[in-house]
Scaffold this motif. Structure first.
Motif, PDB file in Angstrom:
ATOM      1  N   THR A 165       0.811  -1.209   0.000  1.00 38.79           N
ATOM      2  CA  THR A 165       0.000   0.000   0.000  1.00 38.79           C
ATOM      3  C   THR A 165       0.845   1.260   0.000  1.00 38.79           C
ATOM      4  N   ALA A 166       2.190   1.107  -0.082  1.00 41.27           N
ATOM      5  CA  ALA A 166       3.104   2.246  -0.178  1.00 41.27           C
ATOM      6  C   ALA A 166       4.209   1.850  -1.150  1.00 41.27           C
ATOM      7  N   LEU A 167       4.445   2.700  -2.133  1.00 39.29           N
ATOM      8  CA  LEU A 167       5.414   2.383  -3.186  1.00 39.29           C
ATOM      9  C   LEU A 167       6.290   3.592  -3.485  1.00 39.29           C
ATOM     10  N   PRO A 168       7.535   3.341  -3.881  1.00 37.94           N
ATOM     11  CA  PRO A 168       8.352   4.439  -4.408  1.00 37.94           C
ATOM     12  C   PRO A 168       7.877   4.772  -5.815  1.00 37.94           C
ATOM     13  N   VAL A 169       8.309   5.912  -6.322  1.00 33.30           N
ATOM     14  CA  VAL A 169       7.982   6.220  -7.707  1.00 33.30           C
ATOM     15  C   VAL A 169       8.574   5.132  -8.594  1.00 33.30           C
ATOM     16  N   ASN A 170       7.837   4.829  -9.675  1.00 35.55           N
ATOM     17  CA  ASN A 170       8.221   3.753 -10.606  1.00 35.55           C
ATOM     18  C   ASN A 170       8.142   2.370  -9.971  1.00 35.55           C
ATOM     19  N   GLY A 171       7.530   2.283  -8.792  1.00 33.93           N
ATOM     20  CA  GLY A 171       7.340   0.971  -8.165  1.00 33.93           C
ATOM     21  C   GLY A 171       6.120   0.270  -8.720  1.00 33.93           C
ATOM     22  N   SER A 172       5.925  -0.946  -8.329  1.00 34.51           N
ATOM     23  CA  SER A 172       4.766  -1.710  -8.802  1.00 34.51           C
ATOM     24  C   SER A 172       4.332  -2.707  -7.749  1.00 34.51           C
ATOM     25  N   THR A 173       3.086  -3.136  -7.850  1.00 31.82           N
ATOM     26  CA  THR A 173       2.561  -4.147  -6.936  1.00 31.82           C
ATOM     27  C   THR A 173       1.404  -4.874  -7.621  1.00 31.82           C
ATOM     28  N   ASP A 174       1.138  -6.088  -7.183  1.00 34.34           N
ATOM     29  CA  ASP A 174       0.027  -6.873  -7.716  1.00 34.34           C
ATOM     30  C   ASP A 174      -1.287  -6.439  -7.064  1.00 34.34           C
ATOM     31  N   LEU A 175      -2.360  -6.378  -7.887  1.00 31.38           N
ATOM     32  CA  LEU A 175      -3.722  -6.085  -7.398  1.00 31.38           C
ATOM     33  C   LEU A 175      -4.593  -7.320  -7.619  1.00 31.38           C
ATOM     34  N   ILE A 176      -5.393  -7.628  -6.646  1.00 31.78           N
ATOM     35  CA  ILE A 176      -6.324  -8.752  -6.748  1.00 31.78           C
ATOM     36  C   ILE A 176      -7.741  -8.231  -6.512  1.00 31.78           C
ATOM     37  N   ALA A 177      -8.627  -8.499  -7.488  1.00 34.69           N
ATOM     38  CA  ALA A 177     -10.057  -8.189  -7.318  1.00 34.69           C
ATOM     39  C   ALA A 177     -10.792  -9.512  -7.046  1.00 34.69           C
ATOM     40  N   GLN A 178     -11.344  -9.625  -5.857  1.00 35.39           N
ATOM     41  CA  GLN A 178     -12.078 -10.833  -5.473  1.00 35.39           C
ATOM     42  C   GLN A 178     -13.569 -10.576  -5.678  1.00 35.39           C
ATOM     43  N   VAL A 179     -14.175 -11.350  -6.611  1.00 42.29           N
ATOM     44  CA  VAL A 179     -15.606 -11.199  -6.929  1.00 42.29           C
ATOM     45  C   VAL A 179     -16.386 -12.332  -6.264  1.00 42.29           C
ATOM     46  N   ILE A 180     -17.469 -11.981  -5.561  1.00 46.01           N
ATOM     47  CA  ILE A 180     -18.340 -12.965  -4.891  1.00 46.01           C
ATOM     48  C   ILE A 180     -19.784 -12.645  -5.279  1.00 46.01           C
ATOM     49  N   GLU A 181     -20.504 -13.680  -5.764  1.00 49.45           N
ATOM     50  CA  GLU A 181     -21.909 -13.500  -6.132  1.00 49.45           C
ATOM     51  C   GLU A 181     -22.777 -13.410  -4.875  1.00 49.45           C
ATOM     52  N   PRO A 182     -24.023 -12.972  -5.046  1.00 46.54           N
ATOM     53  CA  PRO A 182     -24.921 -12.857  -3.874  1.00 46.54           C
ATOM     54  C   PRO A 182     -25.051 -14.176  -3.112  1.00 46.54           C
ATOM     55  N   SER A 183     -24.894 -15.291  -3.814  1.00 45.85           N
ATOM     56  CA  SER A 183     -25.038 -16.590  -3.146  1.00 45.85           C
ATOM     57  C   SER A 183     -23.822 -16.943  -2.307  1.00 45.85           C
ATOM     58  N   GLY A 184     -22.752 -16.077  -2.397  1.00 46.61           N
ATOM     59  CA  GLY A 184     -21.545 -16.324  -1.630  1.00 46.61           C
ATOM     60  C   GLY A 184     -20.534 -17.184  -2.358  1.00 46.61           C
ATOM     61  N   THR A 185     -20.792 -17.465  -3.631  1.00 49.79           N
ATOM     62  CA  THR A 185     -19.874 -18.279  -4.406  1.00 49.79           C
ATOM     63  C   THR A 185     -19.201 -17.443  -5.466  1.00 49.79           C
ATOM     64  N   PRO A 186     -18.008 -17.870  -5.948  1.00 48.80           N
ATOM     65  CA  PRO A 186     -17.340 -17.130  -7.027  1.00 48.80           C
ATOM     66  C   PRO A 186     -18.181 -17.165  -8.275  1.00 48.80           C
ATOM     67  N   PRO A 187     -18.066 -16.151  -9.114  1.00 50.53           N
ATOM     68  CA  PRO A 187     -18.812 -16.149 -10.368  1.00 50.53           C
ATOM     69  C   PRO A 187     -18.192 -17.151 -11.349  1.00 50.53           C
ATOM     70  N   GLN A 188     -18.839 -17.253 -12.477  1.00 50.88           N
ATOM     71  CA  GLN A 188     -18.320 -18.155 -13.496  1.00 50.88           C
ATOM     72  C   GLN A 188     -16.939 -17.694 -13.916  1.00 50.88           C
ATOM     73  N   SER A 189     -16.020 -18.645 -14.056  1.00 53.26           N
ATOM     74  CA  SER A 189     -14.667 -18.330 -14.490  1.00 53.26           C
ATOM     75  C   SER A 189     -14.716 -17.564 -15.800  1.00 53.26           C
ATOM     76  N   GLY A 190     -13.908 -16.509 -15.910  1.00 53.82           N
ATOM     77  CA  GLY A 190     -13.880 -15.686 -17.105  1.00 53.82           C
ATOM     78  C   GLY A 190     -14.705 -14.444 -16.977  1.00 53.82           C
ATOM     79  N   THR A 191     -15.266 -14.198 -15.801  1.00 54.42           N
ATOM     80  CA  THR A 191     -16.029 -12.970 -15.587  1.00 54.42           C
ATOM     81  C   THR A 191     -15.076 -11.786 -15.710  1.00 54.42           C
ATOM     82  N   THR A 192     -15.448 -10.779 -16.469  1.00 58.48           N
ATOM     83  CA  THR A 192     -14.576  -9.633 -16.750  1.00 58.48           C
ATOM     84  C   THR A 192     -14.691  -8.595 -15.636  1.00 58.48           C
ATOM     85  N   VAL A 193     -13.515  -8.108 -15.189  1.00 56.25           N
ATOM     86  CA  VAL A 193     -13.435  -7.050 -14.177  1.00 56.25           C
ATOM     87  C   VAL A 193     -12.621  -5.910 -14.785  1.00 56.25           C
TER      88      VAL A 193
END
Length: 529
Positions: free
Chosen positions: A50-78
């Motif tokens: 959550t803190a980076l030097p200039v020109n730094g980089s880090t991985d981002l993860i978007a976790q998607v959960i459907e209303p039923s509490g399960t992951p959506p179908q694989s290949g869902t676009t974010v």
């Protein structure tokens, strides 16, 4: 009939072509529409840092959960957006667990990147948007140190090091650091932190100075050369955080050095004791590193890291006035120079030569007395005598002694004596002596009775007197009537003799002394009937 058949076949071909075309359109339409999360789904963003030097980089993860509490179908676009930097790729599909992974690239600007994600009717709430601090916006605190912390009073340099720490306690690289000082000069006022979060500059000063290292807008430094990290990250849209730290560079107090020469002027060739008193500074002082002495006679001594009072002996080889210069150096680089003077005296060496009295004779021992003295603390090493006749003699470390010498010829001789002390100093004195020829012995011949009688015994008393140191080597007598006698080495004798004729006889006594001289004495002896 033929026409009707052909028309029927033509209609069927047109219908079939239309069906095929419609199917192709339906398939193409299905491929252009991405698979999105159903309404009511949630998206949670997670970053590796959550803190980076200039020109730094880090991985981002978007976790998607459907209303039923399960992951959506694989290949869902974010889809991802950011207010600073960039996201590669900006769109990603979820995996079987509902995660879409991309990389955030900080870029060259400082600030807070606000990152959101959306898929269909699901998105990250504004209050839950991911914030990543970039560059100076990520600064948490600045720790400043100096090495050394004390510089010499005449001026010196110290290395100033600023450690830049981000809000998560990790080193922050590439952050521009601004240095300022209350005194002296800085080699570099602006330095970018290296990969370890370090930024360094050099301060040269001769007075106490406080150096401040600032990142972003300057904040108030806390004690100990560091700042307190902010409780919350800077708000979105800011371009820099604020942190600074300070360190104070003091002036090292100098040690003192006092040289005390001998209370009485020293003597050349003898050890002279000097007292050196070295005192380290009580406040802002450092340990003594070395003391050196230049004795003023071309020689030097290194006394090492001495403190307190130390007595050092030095030997000056010749009489003169000398300037003694000493320097004390401490661990902070302070150098203190002091000097003093000393007058070195020539040693008072005495030598007294007493010649023999009366005057000595040739080939006889001449006895001389030699008395040599040296001052307190000194000692006689040798006395050399030149007898003036081409011969010389070493008497050794004497104080008083008698020495005999034989001169082979008569004349006046100059006797020179040289006294040498343990320090190599000398003193020379001379005297003279006159050597006389060897005195001849006296010979007395006394006859009895007088006159003598023919045929009767006449006694001849012989007395030989010689100079001191000379003895009779041989004594002989000639009675004058043709008869002789050898009396050996006697110096006196009574010799009987009978004369047979009446007349006057000449008695001759010959003396050969130990110097080799021959002396003759005579006497007339009358003889009657």
């Amino acid at each position: 009939m033929v026409i009707a058949f052909m028309v029927s076949r033509l209609r069927r071909a047109v219908v079939l072509a239309g069906v095929v075309f419609a199917s192709a359109l339906l398939v193409a339409g299905c491929q252009r529409v991405p698979l999105l999360a159903p309404s009511g789904s949630t998206i949670t963003l997670i970053a590796s840092a959550t803190a980076l030097p200039v020109n730094g980089s880090t991985d981002l993860i978007a976790q998607v959960i459907e209303p039923s509490g399960t992951p959506p179908q694989s290949g869902t676009t974010v889809s991802f957006t950011t207010t600073l930097g960039s996201i590669q790729p900006s769109r990603a599909e979820t995996d079987i667990s509902g995660r879409a992974i991309v990389k955030f690239l900080a870029g060259t600007g400082s600030g807070t990147a606000t990152i959101t994600a959306i898929s269909g009717g699901a998105s990250v709430a504004s209050a839950s948007a991911l914030k990543i601090l970039v560059g100076t916006a990520a600064v948490g605190r600045v720790i400043v140190s100096a090495n050394p912390t004390l510089v010499p009073a005449l001026g010196g340099t110290t290395t100033i090091t600023a450690v830049i720490i981000d809000v998560n306690g990790n080193p922050l690289s590439a952050a521009p650091v601004s240095f300022s000082t209350t005194a002296g000069t800085l080699a570099d006022a602006f330095v970018n932190a290296d990969q370890s979060g370090l930024a360094q500059t050099t301060l040269r000063t001769s007075t106490a100075a406080t150096v401040t290292a600032s990142v972003g807008a300057q904040g108030a430094p806390s004690s100990g050369g560091s700042t307190t990290p902010p409780t919350t990250p800077p708000a979105a849209g800011t371009t820099a955080g604020q942190a600074s730290g300070t360190v104070t560079v003091g002036i090292a107090s100098s040690p003192t050095l006092v040289i005390t020469p001998p209370a009485t002027p020293p003597t050349a060739g003898l050890p002279a004791a000097f007292a050196f008193v070295v005192t380290a500074a009580a406040n802002n002082g450092s340990s003594v590193r070395d003391v050196t002495v230049n004795w003023g006679d071309g020689s030097q001594s290194d006394l090492g890291a001495i403190t307190g009072s130390v007595t050092v002996a030095h030997v000056y080889r010749s009489a003169a006035s000398y300037s003694i210069a000493a320097s004390v150096t401490d661990s902070s680089g302070n150098v203190v120079n002091v000097s003093t003077f000393v007058t070195v005296l020539a040693p008072v060496l005495t030598l007294v030569i007493t010649p023999p009295s009366p005057a000595p004779s040739v080939n006889l021992p001449a006895t001389f007395t030699f008395a040599a003295t040296a001052p307190a603390g000194d000692a006689v090493r040798n006395v050399n005598v030149n007898w003036g006749d081409g011969t010389a003699q070493d008497l050794g470390a004497i104080s008083s002694t008698t020495v005999s010498h034989v001169f082979k010829t008569s004349g006046t001789y100059s006797i020179t004596g040289t006294v040498l002390d343990v320090g190599g100093n000398t003193a020379t004195v001379s005297t003279s002596v006159t050597v006389i020829p060897v005195p001849r012995p006296t010979i007395i011949i006394t006859p009895s009775p007088v006159p003598g009688r023919v045929g009767a015994q006449t006694t001849l008393a012989i007395q030989v007197t010689l100079a001191t140191g000379i003895s009779v080597q041989d004594l002989s007598i000639n009675f004058g009537d043709g008869q002789t006698a050898d009396l050996g080495g006697a110096t006196s004798a009574s010799v009987p003799h009978v004369y047979t004729a009446a007349q006057t006889f000449t008695v001759t006594v010959t003396v050969l002394d130990t110097t080799g001289q021959t002396t003759v004495g005579t006497a007339a002896v009358s003889v009657s009937q």
